[in-house]
Design an enzyme around this catalytic site. Structure first.
Site: not given
Ligand code: HAX
Length: 567
Positions: A271, A318, A373
């Protein structure tokens, strides 16, 4: 009571009436379903919360009270000579739903000023903590240490009617927002600088004062903080911070408890912590290639190295957004205008060009585009705010504007205690077993549809002999429409589920059938029920029935029976 509070009070009844009307007259209307994968997948996409302050569109990004970010950058008040919107104006919009006019912004400024003094024991509490304790922990504890000042808790104990509790909720929320810059700045001073506290400047706005108390007096930094605090203020109700504040608040815990809890969620790497992780990740990448600006090939190599090590690319992806975050775009435009030559900005720009393609090839992330971010840290870095661990604190200060506005509204509207039902994996396994059994129902439906198809065919022949074809053909197309929508989809569903070996051939026949239906319908619409058309429809049904239903579907039904153990 101030004008602002009076205005807020006047908004309540119309809103309550709208909600009462909905619940009374449409209370049973279904909004969302939930599947097993959504239950295990963090309830993504399940519409089950209310939040009026902002709404997130997967393609367009956030809108605050219906306004897009570029619109608000244009519309919200600014300081004289400034270009960035004042967060005080945004707070007015978030909490009242209206753009501030004339003196509204002064009203909010006064509300903040009156409450900005932080008691000494808060600083003492912070001073008792190790300096290297995470700034987010310090923030959460700093807020919580003020809980004893809560008007909400005091008035609840005194027996104030629940319907009036929005007033002390507003009092506490204003108090938290007013004090946050002082608390955050002190955390910054004691953790990274000489620990000497800098008093607020009464002539500065909320955002500029934060920079001032951190020890940075520079108009450009004031401007970037105004933009930063504007951009991070709210992201609808389902993100962890907003949901936590709402959940804790639903127990009638006061805003200090609720907001502090929200900050603990924001501290998570998935997050709010992602903004600092982006810079840490970029630093490591630069180190890996011996400093300087890595080229796109090197960046691509490092992204793969990160992904292959099973790690995430911070700042990308996201849970809801499916395009580039407009908050990212706003920061990018700011950087392009003010420091396009900055080394870090150039790396961030290259990442924008390289990461999405790699993530697409990697094939996991549903959204390969950057979120806010990915950019915010590099902007702060440019203005010499280089203490990465502090970035999430700035995010938290900003987020108070949105989540506390909604805290107040939740009390205004008498939001009830949140209490979803939890179940066990065993329960879901039981459900899954029932679903398997219900496959016999599916097969039954498929069989029934086939019988109906035969009936239609017979009727068509009768209609042909009695000359009532036009009317009949309209009904027939209605039937075929449902057949194509429901029956074929049902068949394909079971075939996919049980890896039916002839799925591809079966699908091909379905496509052919659908195409024939479409063409014949078009012919009917342009030429009416000609003899030629009736013959063609008859032929199509006979072909489908004999070739497909009698042979392939029979084989498929046998197959289903063998895999489903349904006798
Ligand atoms: N890098 C690598 N793998 C990623 C990824 C990334 N940036 N984003 C998603 N994935 C992976 C997930 O880990 C997940 O893998 P598994 O099936 O093995 O668990 C798969 O892709 C499907 O995920 P998703 O459905 O696309 O994404 P989620 O809704 O589960 O998660 C997140 C969303 C933002 C948590 C995720 O994209 C992520 O971890 N991004 C990197 C961290 C980040 O930038 N966080 C900030 C988000 C914005 C925010 O809330 N700010 O506060």
């Amino acid at each position: 009571m101030s004008t602002f509070k009076e205005r807020l009070g006047r908004l309540v009844d119309p809103m309550k009436n709208r909600i009462d009307h909905l619940i009374k007259n449409y209370g049973d209307v279904k909004v969302s379903d939930i599947t097993i994968s959504q239950i295990y997948g963090g309830t993504r996409g399940v519409k089950s919360l209310i939040c009026e302050t902002s709404m997130l569109d997967p393609d367009e990004g956030i809108r605050y009270r219906g306004y897009s970010l570029p619109e608000l950058i244009e519309l919200l008040p600014k300081v004289e000579g400034g270009k960035q919107p004042l967060p005080e104006g945004l707070f007015y919009l978030l909490i009242t739903g209206n753009l501030p006019k004339d003196n509204d912004i002064d009203d909010i400024r006064n509300e903040f000023k009156q409450r900005s003094t932080v008691p000494n024991y808060v600083f003492n509490t912070l001073d008792s903590l190790p300096k290297d304790l995470s700034p987010m922990t310090q923030l959460s504890m700093g807020i919580l240490s003020l809980q004893g000042t809560s008007e909400f808790s005091k008035q609840f104990r005194m027996g104030r009617a629940t319907k009036d509790m929005w007033e002390p909720a507003l009092e506490d929320s204003l108090s938290i927002i007013a004090k946050l810059p002082t608390i955050a700045a002190y955390i910054y001073r004691r953790t990274y600088k000489d620990g000497i506290r800098i008093e607020a400047d009464p002539n500065l706005d909320w955002a500029a004062n934060l920079a001032h108390m951190m020890g940075i007096d520079d108009n450009e930094v004031y401007e970037i903080l105004r933009l930063f605090l504007f951009l991070h203020a709210d992201h609808e109700g389902g993100n962890v911070t907003a949901h936590t504040v709402q959940l804790v608040g639903s127990t009638l815990s006061d805003p200090f408890y609720a907001f502090s809890a929200g900050m603990n969620g924001l501290a998570g790497p998935l997050h709010g912590m992602a903004n600092q992780q982006v810079l840490q990740w970029i630093s490591k990448m630069r180190e890996h290639f011996g400093g300087g600006i890595p080229d796109k090939k090197q960046i691509e190599e490092y992204i793969w190295k990160t992904l292959n090590a099973g790690r995430l690319i911070p700042g990308f992806g996201h849970a809801v957004l499916r395009k580039t975050d407009p908050r990212y775009t706003a920061l990018r435009e700011f950087a392009l205008e003010n420091f396009p030559e900055d080394e870090l900005f150039q790396i961030v720009s290259s990442l924008y060009e390289v990461v999405p393609d790699v993530l697409r090839i990697h094939g996991k992330a549903k959204n390969p585009w950057p979120n806010v971010d990915a950019h915010s840290g590099s902007i702060l870095y440019h203005y010499n705010i280089r203490e990465f661990d502090f970035y999430t604190v700035l995010f938290g200060v900003s987020r108070a504007l949105g989540v506390l506005s909604w805290y107040v509204w939740a009390r205004l509207l008498g939001a009830t205690l949140e209490r979803p039902k939890s179940i066990t994996t065993e329960y879901l396994e039981g459900l899954a077993l029932k679903w398997d059994d219900s496959m016999s129902v599916g097969i039954f439906e498929i069989d029934n549809d086939h019988k109906a198809m035969l009936e239609q065919l017979k009727s068509l022949i009768d209609a042909y002999h009695t000359g009532k074809t036009d009317h009949y053909i309209i009904d027939l197309f209605g039937f075929l429409g449902r057949y194509v929508e429901k029956h074929l989809a049902l068949e394909e569903h079971y075939m996919e589920k049980y890896d039916y070996p002839n799925l591809a051939e079966h699908r091909r026949q379905h496509e052919e059938f659908k195409e024939s239906c479409k063409l014949l319908k078009e012919e009917f619409q342009t030429k009416g029920g000609t003899t030629r058309l009736v013959i063609l429809i008859k032929q199509m049904l006979v072909d489908h029935f004999t070739e497909h239903v009698r042979t392939v579907d029979k084989e498929m039904a046998e197959f289903f029976k063998s895999v489903s153990h349904v006798g």
